[in-house]
Design a protein around this motif. Structure first.
Motif, PDB file in Angstrom:
ATOM      1  N   ILE A   1       0.842  -1.182   0.000  1.00 28.41           N
ATOM      2  CA  ILE A   1       0.000   0.000   0.000  1.00 28.41           C
ATOM      3  C   ILE A   1       0.888   1.247   0.000  1.00 28.41           C
ATOM      4  CG2 ILE A   1      -1.945  -1.135   1.122  1.00 28.41           C
ATOM      5  CD1 ILE A   1      -1.186   0.222   3.717  1.00 28.41           C
TER       6      ILE A   1
ATOM      7  N   LEU B   1     -10.595  -3.184   0.682  1.00 28.39           N
ATOM      8  CA  LEU B   1      -9.198  -3.475   0.362  1.00 28.39           C
ATOM      9  C   LEU B   1      -8.992  -4.929  -0.049  1.00 28.39           C
ATOM     10  CD1 LEU B   1      -6.232  -2.505   0.334  1.00 28.39           C
ATOM     11  CD2 LEU B   1      -6.118  -3.097   2.770  1.00 28.39           C
TER      12      LEU B   1
ATOM     13  N   MET C   1      -3.805   4.633  -1.091  1.00 31.49           N
ATOM     14  CA  MET C   1      -4.917   4.880  -0.180  1.00 31.49           C
ATOM     15  C   MET C   1      -4.782   6.251   0.478  1.00 31.49           C
ATOM     16  SD  MET C   1      -5.259   1.132   1.647  1.00 31.49           S
ATOM     17  CE  MET C   1      -6.843   1.579   2.388  1.00 31.49           C
TER      18      MET C   1
END
Length: 282
Positions: free
Chosen positions: A127, A249, A262
């Motif tokens: 991420i 997610l 994100m």
């Protein structure tokens, strides 16, 4: 991973913002004296911001008796910092120290949780944070996300080329990629794609990274299939972004992608809860 240092001048400015004319309460009611203060966490956290708190405390003449470590998990009740020195100084810094720890640890804790979810499904995917940070706190927010395990992405507009939707209104995306490439050889080039056709155009134009924006998982999968058929999938990093949260997610993590961006890591923060308690000297 090497974490960036927050400039000491920035940390000092936080204290000055909170005490433009001094701490009138402490100055009025507390006699000069020395004491120890203990900072504890009231919840499970991945600690972040302790390095900044130590530097700030020492700058103001306080001594550190014990310090936790950034990136380390702590449980509710754990002592993460012990400070000794002037009571007036400790009270001057109290709220600033707790604000730094609360915000940075809140980001790091949430980031670690989400990165663990992705890693358990797709170990190759990471991420990433975004530029959706509080004005003036960019470096702190990014560092906290890094401590939590995220890729920081761009720190600023000067780090890398990212061709977004508003650029594409003014220039076709493949032409934008070519112009960016000819402008210099020392920055990676990323371009945003809203459709499968855009993604292929970007890949064939020679971009390093394709940002698949606001695509549902099924559309992302279709894009990956097309890029592989055209022989360009392995030439680009694939990042997905747009409305991805902790709730959805897990629907993106199984895809053969490289990055999940994100904004919620830094724009929707729940501060971690810390306390600072002074112990009067015997």
């Amino acid at each position: 991973m090497i974490f960036p240092d927050i400039p000491l001048s920035k940390l000092i400015s936080f204290v000055e913002e909170d005490s433009q004319f001094g701490d009138i309460t402490s100055n009025a009611v507390i006699e000069p004296q020395s004491c120890t203060a203990v900072v504890s966490t009231r919840q499970h956290v991945v600690l972040a911001g302790i390095a900044e708190c130590v530097r700030l405390s020492e700058w103001y003449g306080l001594s550190i008796k014990k310090s936790g470590a950034d990136g380390t998990p702590y449980m509710a009740g754990d002592v993460i910092l012990e400070i000794y020195g002037s009571a007036h100084t400790i009270l001057l810094l109290e709220r600033t120290l707790l604000n730094i720890l609360g915000r940075m640890s809140g980001i790091a804790t949430q980031t670690r949780t989400l990165q663990d979810v992705v890693r358990s499904i797709n170990p190759k995917c990471k991420i990433t944070a975004t530029r959706k940070t509080a004005p003036g706190l960019r470096l702190m927010d990014k560092k906290a996300a890094m401590i939590g395990g995220a890729d920081p992405h761009r720190f600023s507009l000067s780090d890398a080329v990212l061709i977004k939707d508003n650029h594409r209104v003014l220039v076709r995306v493949d032409e934008a990629v070519r112009r960016a490439r000819s402008a210099g050889a020392y920055h990676r080039i990323e371009a945003e794609a809203d459709t499968i056709d855009d993604a292929l155009m970007i890949a064939e134009a020679g971009a390093d990274i394709i940002l698949l924006d606001n695509m549902a998982p099924a559309e992302v999968e279709q894009t990956l299939v097309l890029l592989k058929e055209k022989g360009v999938r392995d030439k680009v990093v694939i990042e997905v972004s747009g409305g991805i949260t902790g709730e959805n997610l897990a629907s993106y993590a199984p895809l053969a992608i490289d990055r999940i961006s994100m904004g919620s890591l830094t724009h929707s923060i729940t501060n971690a809860d810390f306390s600072l308690d002074i112990m009067k000297q015997a």
